[in-house]
Design a protein around this motif. Structure first.
Motif, PDB file in Angstrom:
ATOM      1  N   SER A   4     177.454  25.464  48.028  1.00 55.30           N
ATOM      2  CA  SER A   4     176.502  24.874  47.073  1.00 55.30           C
ATOM      3  C   SER A   4     176.555  23.356  47.034  1.00 55.30           C
ATOM      4  O   SER A   4     175.612  22.707  46.578  1.00 55.30           O
ATOM      5  N   HIS A  26     175.022  31.893  46.353  1.00 57.30           N
ATOM      6  CA  HIS A  26     173.571  32.032  46.203  1.00 57.30           C
ATOM      7  C   HIS A  26     172.909  32.295  47.550  1.00 57.30           C
ATOM      8  O   HIS A  26     171.673  32.372  47.620  1.00 57.30           O
ATOM      9  N   SER A  57     163.096  38.888  42.187  1.00 63.36           N
ATOM     10  CA  SER A  57     161.691  38.472  42.157  1.00 63.36           C
ATOM     11  C   SER A  57     161.595  36.951  42.046  1.00 63.36           C
ATOM     12  O   SER A  57     160.792  36.302  42.741  1.00 63.36           O
ATOM     13  N   ASP A  58     162.437  36.356  41.201  1.00 61.02           N
ATOM     14  CA  ASP A  58     162.452  34.899  41.063  1.00 61.02           C
ATOM     15  C   ASP A  58     162.881  34.226  42.358  1.00 61.02           C
ATOM     16  O   ASP A  58     162.329  33.206  42.755  1.00 61.02           O
ATOM     17  N   LEU A  59     163.890  34.816  43.033  1.00 62.27           N
ATOM     18  CA  LEU A  59     164.346  34.254  44.299  1.00 62.27           C
ATOM     19  C   LEU A  59     163.221  34.261  45.336  1.00 62.27           C
ATOM     20  O   LEU A  59     163.005  33.274  46.051  1.00 62.27           O
ATOM     21  N   ARG A  60     162.507  35.378  45.405  1.00 65.58           N
ATOM     22  CA  ARG A  60     161.428  35.469  46.390  1.00 65.58           C
ATOM     23  C   ARG A  60     160.310  34.477  46.064  1.00 65.58           C
ATOM     24  O   ARG A  60     159.683  33.922  46.959  1.00 65.58           O
ATOM     25  N   ALA A  61     160.069  34.256  44.783  1.00 64.13           N
ATOM     26  CA  ALA A  61     159.020  33.308  44.377  1.00 64.13           C
ATOM     27  C   ALA A  61     159.375  31.887  44.823  1.00 64.13           C
ATOM     28  O   ALA A  61     158.499  31.114  45.213  1.00 64.13           O
ATOM     29  N   HIS A  62     160.691  31.571  44.810  1.00 67.42           N
ATOM     30  CA  HIS A  62     161.118  30.249  45.243  1.00 67.42           C
ATOM     31  C   HIS A  62     161.084  30.116  46.764  1.00 67.42           C
ATOM     32  O   HIS A  62     161.080  29.016  47.272  1.00 67.42           O
TER      33      HIS A  62
END
Length: 242
Positions: A165, A194, A237-242
């Protein structure tokens, strides 16, 4: 190799871990993921008692790590820990950083420690940097030295607390490649990260945490294609959106 049984941890009024019960088998690679503040780093730091727990039991290789009379420094020397910030000694060369614990803690001869350090630096692709100093290295190189240093005590388990990170994106791959090679060699590893590509490719199991609780444990393919918990689904879902 590692067993958590009803582990609880507070910071003042804030409960960071709640009744965590889980186990890591010998030779297994477990990735712990979840949102910031979910307790991932706190949990991994309880394994070598960098964080003390309020209640519960943690066993490493059959040893209750809170047993009376446990020699804490001897115990810690048998667990490899790789931090987010590399924590290398700036006044020591790369080779000296790797040699320090085997000589000071294990009583190895300097010659033996240097030979072992050379082999470990070769393993992480940095044999040519043995006489350099940390400030002369890139972030990725420093983290690979930190991994070699952690391996120098021949630990049965390696813990990684967000090891990529603090790195620039182009340096992440070189560190993950070293971690992948350790996994192929059968090293027991617990990784807070992550890097979901690494989790999917290398881990045997994924633990998803939120608010101090392991909400889901699953094989990586199942976790990423069909997460069971609503919070896991939202996180991915949030990860894929990013």
């Amino acid at each position: 190799m590692i067993q958590f049984s009803k582990v609880n941890k507070w910071y003042g009024e804030y409960q960071a871990l709640t009744d965590v019960t889980a186990e890591v088998k010998k030779g297994e690679v477990v990735v712990i993921c979840g949102p910031s503040g979910s307790g991932k780093s706190t949990l991994i730091r309880t394994v070598n008692r960098l964080e003390e727990i309020k209640s519960g039991v943690i066993c490493v290789n059959g040893q209750d790590i809170h047993a009376p009379g446990l020699r804490i420094n001897d115990f810690r020397s048998g667990i490899g820990f790789v931090f987010q910030s590399f924590n290398l000694f700036p006044h020591l060369s790369v080779s000296e950083n790797v040699c320090l614990a085997p000589v000071r803690v294990s009583g190895r001869s300097k010659r033996e420690a240097r030979e072992h350090a050379a082999a470990l630096l070769d393993r992480v692709g940095l044999a040519h940097k043995a006489n350099a100093y940390p400030q002369q290295l890139s972030g990725g190189q420093q983290q690979r030295v930190a991994i070699a240093r952690a391996l120098a005590m021949n630990p049965p388990v390696m813990l990684f607390d967000e090891p990529t990170s603090a790195l620039d994106p182009e340096m992440v791959g070189e560190v993950l490649n070293v971690m992948k090679s350790l996994a192929r060699d059968g090293m027991t590893m617990v990784c807070v990260t992550h890097e979901m590509g690494f989790a999917r490719e290398v881990s045997d199991r994924v633990w998803f945490m939120d608010r101090g609780v392991i909400l889901e444990e699953n094989a990586p393919e199942a976790f990423f294609t069909a997460p069971q918990h609503a919070r896991s689904k939202a996180f991915l879902s949030d990860l894929r959106a990013h």
